[in-house]
Structure formats: structure tokens, C-alpha cells
Design a protein around this motif. Sequence first.
Motif, mmCIF file in Angstrom:
data_model
loop_
_atom_site.group_PDB
_atom_site.id
_atom_site.type_symbol
_atom_site.label_atom_id
_atom_site.label_comp_id
_atom_site.label_asym_id
_atom_site.label_seq_id
_atom_site.Cartn_x
_atom_site.Cartn_y
_atom_site.Cartn_z
ATOM 1 N N GLY A 153 0.185 4.616 -6.873
ATOM 2 C CA GLY A 153 -0.954 4.409 -7.749
ATOM 3 C C GLY A 153 -2.274 4.823 -7.122
ATOM 4 O O GLY A 153 -2.342 5.300 -5.975
ATOM 5 N N LEU A 154 -3.329 4.623 -7.874
ATOM 6 C CA LEU A 154 -4.665 5.044 -7.456
ATOM 7 C C LEU A 154 -5.114 4.336 -6.188
ATOM 8 O O LEU A 154 -5.646 4.954 -5.255
ATOM 9 C CB LEU A 154 -5.647 4.790 -8.594
ATOM 10 C CG LEU A 154 -7.105 5.169 -8.342
ATOM 11 C CD1 LEU A 154 -7.223 6.665 -8.091
ATOM 12 C CD2 LEU A 154 -7.976 4.741 -9.529
ATOM 13 N N LEU A 155 -4.903 2.998 -6.133
ATOM 14 C CA LEU A 155 -5.342 2.244 -4.953
ATOM 15 C C LEU A 155 -4.602 2.697 -3.702
ATOM 16 O O LEU A 155 -5.215 2.876 -2.632
ATOM 17 C CB LEU A 155 -5.124 0.743 -5.186
ATOM 18 C CG LEU A 155 -5.484 -0.184 -4.023
ATOM 19 C CD1 LEU A 155 -6.964 -0.072 -3.681
ATOM 20 C CD2 LEU A 155 -5.118 -1.628 -4.349
ATOM 21 N N ALA A 156 -3.287 2.903 -3.802
ATOM 22 C CA ALA A 156 -2.502 3.333 -2.645
ATOM 23 C C ALA A 156 -2.938 4.710 -2.162
ATOM 24 O O ALA A 156 -3.028 4.960 -0.955
ATOM 25 C CB ALA A 156 -1.014 3.333 -2.996
ATOM 26 N N LEU A 164 -5.401 4.110 5.827
ATOM 27 C CA LEU A 164 -4.924 2.737 5.788
ATOM 28 C C LEU A 164 -3.531 2.675 5.186
ATOM 29 O O LEU A 164 -3.143 3.538 4.385
ATOM 30 C CB LEU A 164 -5.881 1.858 4.976
ATOM 31 C CG LEU A 164 -7.297 1.723 5.508
ATOM 32 C CD1 LEU A 164 -8.141 0.898 4.542
ATOM 33 C CD2 LEU A 164 -7.307 1.082 6.897
ATOM 34 N N GLU A 165 -2.777 1.642 5.558
ATOM 35 C CA GLU A 165 -1.446 1.417 4.991
ATOM 36 C C GLU A 165 -1.597 0.744 3.625
ATOM 37 O O GLU A 165 -2.254 -0.284 3.511
ATOM 38 C CB GLU A 165 -0.620 0.525 5.912
ATOM 39 C CG GLU A 165 0.811 0.302 5.461
ATOM 40 C CD GLU A 165 1.656 1.565 5.524
ATOM 41 O OE1 GLU A 165 2.656 1.641 4.803
ATOM 42 O OE2 GLU A 165 1.291 2.481 6.309
#
Length: 319
Positions: A153-156, A164-165
Motif C-alpha cells: 500500500g501507499l504507507l508501506a 524504513l521497514e
Amino acid sequence: RGRDRGRRTRRAPLRARLRRDWPLLLMVAPAALLLLVFHYLPTLGNVVAFQDYNPYAGDTPLAAFTSSPWIGFGQFEALFGDPAFWDALRNTLAITAFQLVFYFPLPVVLAIVLHNILSPKLRGFVQTVVYLPHFFSWVLVVTFFVQMFGGAGLLAQEMRDVGLEPWNIMSNPDTFILLVTAETVWKDVGWGTIVFLAALSMIDQHLYEASAVDGAGRWRRLWHVTLPGLRPVIVLLLILRLGDALSVGFEQFMLQRDAVGRQAAEVLDTFVYFNSITTGNYGYGAAAGLFKAMVGLVLILAANRFAHALGERGVYSRS
């Protein structure tokens, strides 16, 4: 006794009341027919909870009822002896309690905020934005959250871009209760404000004016005027919510059950589907449904009695 006898003698006869109230009765008739056909008549089907029901035991549904053997409380014994049932019950109660604390007050807060927006255009725009998700299906809501917070998704993607992981949000069973509550808030918190906005409009504006003249500030008016005016509606909806405590939904959990696992996402509605509908053991599912109904009835009666002790009318009143 004399007063009761006088009241009975002064009451209009049935024919006169029917002639007087026939427009109202005609207006209510479609809703009454809907309740009769889709709610009260299906209640008779609870008899299969006490049978080893076989829908193919007869040529007609009635013959299947009469031909299926009676086993008494055998379905309930099997239900209460099933560890999967208790897992589903614990998940259901945990989600209900969590949403009762963190979701139920939000429509009240949002209604108060909307009520205090002075600009009609801004109020209308905000209401449209917060009401709109209610009309989305759960398939669309879950898809939206997957696109925003899923592994791709967008956040990932944004977190990967900065080294960042990504967080495991959509498939983490430990935070699943937070996820379903967030989905419920986004979908239904706006729609839940409608009743509270109607209740706010019924509060006498002279009470606000009198309290302002007495020197009460905005927060004191909220505490001493607004919240007491909303209290009967809050108590009523809280009682109804407790009566529906074992029904947290089906589609929302069915769509995410495979992602987080049965231990986290199994609720009573999905339990009935997988252990009754898909297996053809309809008596087992009817026993679970009857258990839900009895628990809901007990919760409504207890909550309504508590409301009477607080001086509220509740769902019903003897007077």
C-alpha cells in the motif's frame, strides 16, 4: 381499582378507535408486514436448534421439520463443548467492549462539533464528507484500507522510500482489534451522528442563553446543558448496542479472516457460517443464534433496569 375501572369505561371502543386511527394504521402497515415476514415468522425456525435437522427429510420444508428427530439440548451441549465457539465468543466480546469504549462516544463528539459550526456551507460540506463512507460496502472499505496500509500500500511504499521497514498492519493478529475499530469508525461514525444532531436540535436554546447570562463559559454550557440534553438518547442507544453485543458483523471479518487467522478474526457470525452453513449442520447454527438472542435479551433487560435506576426511561417503561 375504582380509577382503573373508570379508565376502562372511558376508553373508546375498538371500532371507534379503528375509524379514528385508520390513516396511521395504514401508514404503519407496510413496516409491520415487513417485521412479520422477515423477523417474527423466521423466529419459528429456532425449533431446529432442538432437532437433528435434515432439510431433505421431507418433500416440503414443513415435512422436514416434522420428520427431523428431536434431540433436546444436544446441539447446545455440542456448542458449549466446542473450544472454537468459546474462542469466537471471546473475540466477539473483546471487540464489542473495545468499540463500546473507543467508538461509541465518537458520534456524540462529532455531533457536538458539527452542531457548533456556525457556517451552514461548512457544516454541510463536513456532514457530506463524514456521511459518505457509510454508503460504501465493506468490500470497498477493506480494499481502501489494504491500498493505504497493506504490504504493497501507499504507507508501506513511502516507508520503504525513506529506508524504513513497513509496519505490519493488515495481517497482524495482535493489532486486528485496532484495525477493525478504525474501519468501523471511518465507515459509520458520521452516520451515527444523525440521531445526536436531532437530539441537539431539540434542546431549548433559552437554556444556553440563561447559562451564558449567569456567566457559564462554553465548557460549562457543554457540561450542564448539552450533555444532560443528550443523556436520554445516549442511554437509549447504549442499551440497544448492548442488546446487539454479540453481533459485530460478518462481511468485515469474513473478508479479513484469512489475512490474520481464525484465532484473531473468528467471531460468532463467521463461526456460524463455517460450522453450520458450509457443513449443512443447521441445528448447530440455530443453537448458536438462539444463544446470541438470549444473551442480547438479558443484556437489554439488565441495562434497561439500570437506566431506570438512574432516572432514565430507557427502551421501555412500565408507567
